[in-house]
Design an enzyme around this catalytic site. Structure first.
Site, PDB file in Angstrom:
ATOM      1  N   TYR A   1      -4.325  -9.607  14.829  1.00 13.42           N
ATOM      2  CA  TYR A   1      -4.082 -11.029  14.624  1.00 13.42           C
ATOM      3  C   TYR A   1      -3.747 -11.754  15.922  1.00 13.42           C
ATOM      4  O   TYR A   1      -3.732 -12.974  15.960  1.00 13.42           O
ATOM      5  CB  TYR A   1      -2.927 -11.231  13.630  1.00 13.42           C
ATOM      6  CG  TYR A   1      -3.214 -10.667  12.262  1.00 13.42           C
ATOM      7  CD1 TYR A   1      -4.077 -11.320  11.390  1.00 13.42           C
ATOM      8  CD2 TYR A   1      -2.641  -9.477  11.848  1.00 13.42           C
ATOM      9  CE1 TYR A   1      -4.352 -10.797  10.136  1.00 13.42           C
ATOM     10  CE2 TYR A   1      -2.909  -8.953  10.593  1.00 13.42           C
ATOM     11  CZ  TYR A   1      -3.761  -9.614   9.747  1.00 13.42           C
ATOM     12  OH  TYR A   1      -4.039  -9.087   8.512  1.00 13.42           O
TER      13      TYR A   1
ATOM     14  N   LYS B   1       0.834  -1.197   0.000  1.00 11.47           N
ATOM     15  CA  LYS B   1       0.000   0.000   0.000  1.00 11.47           C
ATOM     16  C   LYS B   1       0.870   1.249   0.000  1.00 11.47           C
ATOM     17  O   LYS B   1       1.940   1.285   0.599  1.00 11.47           O
ATOM     18  CB  LYS B   1      -0.911  -0.005   1.237  1.00 11.47           C
ATOM     19  CG  LYS B   1      -2.027  -1.059   1.169  1.00 11.47           C
ATOM     20  CD  LYS B   1      -2.948  -0.945   2.361  1.00 11.47           C
ATOM     21  CE  LYS B   1      -4.129  -1.906   2.238  1.00 11.47           C
ATOM     22  NZ  LYS B   1      -5.047  -1.801   3.393  1.00 11.47           N
TER      23      LYS B   1
END
Length: 296
Positions: free
Chosen positions: A275, A170
């Protein structure tokens, strides 16, 4: 398009390095707000926060999801910050706005057994598509890359000698990810099959369709969904779940959060910490086994 909006578009592209899709999404959200202003005979310069709050209420009453509403307001906030920067306005009416609270969805990764099974339970013929499909699954699971990152990989991205892959993430941020020996071996096999294609539209592209074109996002999604449907009953089976599995399995097996952050290409640890919840069960087990107060 107004002069200000055109200048903002140039700012997003040239200074923020946003992708064309992201720029288009921002502009669409701002244009929808401008439609609201037009209906209420308001201009951007005279807007105050209650006007924006009223717009938000309308969006919610239209049954728009909280995530979508927050995205629209975020785009508008960015636009107002730009207008403030270029001195088009004196005060940002969204300065103290707080995003609507969203219910956090728990992303369930594939288990290590499901990942082992996907390589054993499925047939991968030694032809172009069979080898490519296995290579794609292998790349997702051993590197944690995003779907868009995989699609945009070049042949030059892989360094066989150093056993690394260069990924453009990104905002055009590049990172180098190490490759396992098994991934390198699959890459060599894939490259051999790729060379046998009748025609290749772009020699630089790594992952191709059987017609020699760059693979589409839908093809990659379908590929992952189809193969994992044979080994998993989880509701969502996508490239992002594989990325989630990559991070979770690394953390479960002792990798530190900072290392996983770098591998995933996250800008901050807060993005990686989503996560860690999947590792809680493993953490509890380690805690129970290791804490002296739990010894009998």
């Amino acid at each position: 398009m107004s002069t200000n909006l055109q200048a903002y578009q140039d700012y997003l592209v040239k200074e923020k390095n946003y992708s064309p899709l992201t720029v288009r999404a921002y502009l669409d959200d701002i244009l929808s707000f401008q439609e609201y202003l037009k209906e209420n005979s308001l201009t951007l310069e005279e807007v105050v926060y209650p006007n924006i709050r009223n717009w938000i209420v309308i969006l919610v009453e239209q049954n728009m999801s909280t995530t979508s509403v927050n995205r629209k307001v975020s785009a508008l906030k960015s636009y107002y910050k730009f207008l403030l920067k270029v001195k088009q306005i004196a005060i940002n009416p969204l300065l103290k706005h707080k995003s609507l609270k969203t219910a956090k969805k728990v992303q369930i990764p594939f288990s290590e057994k499901e990942l082992q099974d996907v390589f054993v339970e499925n047939e991968y013929p030694i032809d172009f598509e069979g080898v490519r499909n296995r290579f794609v699954i292998e790349l997702f699971y051993t590197t944690g890359i995003r779907r868009a990152e995989l699609i945009n990989l070049k042949m030059s991205s892989v360094n066989e000698l150093q056993k690394t892959i260069r990924v453009l993430g990104k905002r055009n941020k590049e990172r180098i990810i190490p490759l396992l020996d098994c991934t390198i071996e699959l890459y060599k096999l894939y490259k051999e099959q790729r060379n046998h294609l009748e025609s290749i539209k772009d020699d630089e592209v790594l992952i191709l369709s059987k017609t020699g074109n760059k693979v589409s996002e839908s093809l990659v999604y379908r590929l992952i969904n189809d193969y994992f449907s044979t080994v998993s009953k989880k509701e969502k089976k996508s490239p992002h779940v594989l990325r989630h599995s990559f991070a979770t399995h690394l953390l479960n097996n002792g990798a530190d959060l900072n290392s996983v952050k770098e591998l995933l290409g996250h800008a901050s640890l807060s993005s990686t910490q989503i996560y860690t919840h999947s590792s809680l069960a493993e953490l509890k087990k380690v805690y129970q086994d290791a804490h002296p107060r739990n010894k009998k």
